[in-house]
Scaffold this motif. Sequence first.
Motif: not given
Length: 182
Positions: A2-16
């Motif tokens: 089980i991976y931890p879930i990345v939260l809003y604000g982390d740049p990985v959510l905005r990367q292509p």
Amino acid sequence: MIYPIVLYGDPVLRQPTTEIAHGTDLKELIRDMFETMEHAQGIGLAAPQIGKSIRLFVVDGTGLEDEPGMEGFRKAFVNPVMLEELGNDWECEEGCLSIPNIREPVARREKLRIRYYDEDWNLHEEEYDGMKARIIQHEYDHIEGKLFIDYLTPLKKRLLKSKLSDISRGKVDTEYRIKYKV
Ligand code: NI
């Protein structure tokens, strides 16, 4: 795993995200993504949400009690390409494991056509509508660096600003493990 879930604000959510090399063995990763999604009681999970900037997401609508026609809607989409979105816009409340405890109505087209590989690298081209289409659209947005809150009005966004800023600092209650950018 089980991976931890990345939260809003982390740049990985905005990367292509990048395309996955054809033939890559994804079995373990996809199994882990299903496990992570189930643990968090989600109906969709995209690779950027576990910190991986690749074109992959999983969905599972089979547990949705009030939604008919979800049998078999548990699958992985590898290197998906949205071919077409059609029909009228319809609104429905959405949430996101990366933006816990916020739910807002989002308008999306009712139908789509998508091309993707499954985990065995078989190519599919399929049409979806209704709630299945919505789940796919939400997850597809993730691999394009887009989040459901991007659709909200400027006023709505302003009203959510402090909640979002708390989330980006990990100040939020969840039943699952989270990871945030310090
Ligand atoms: Ni999401």
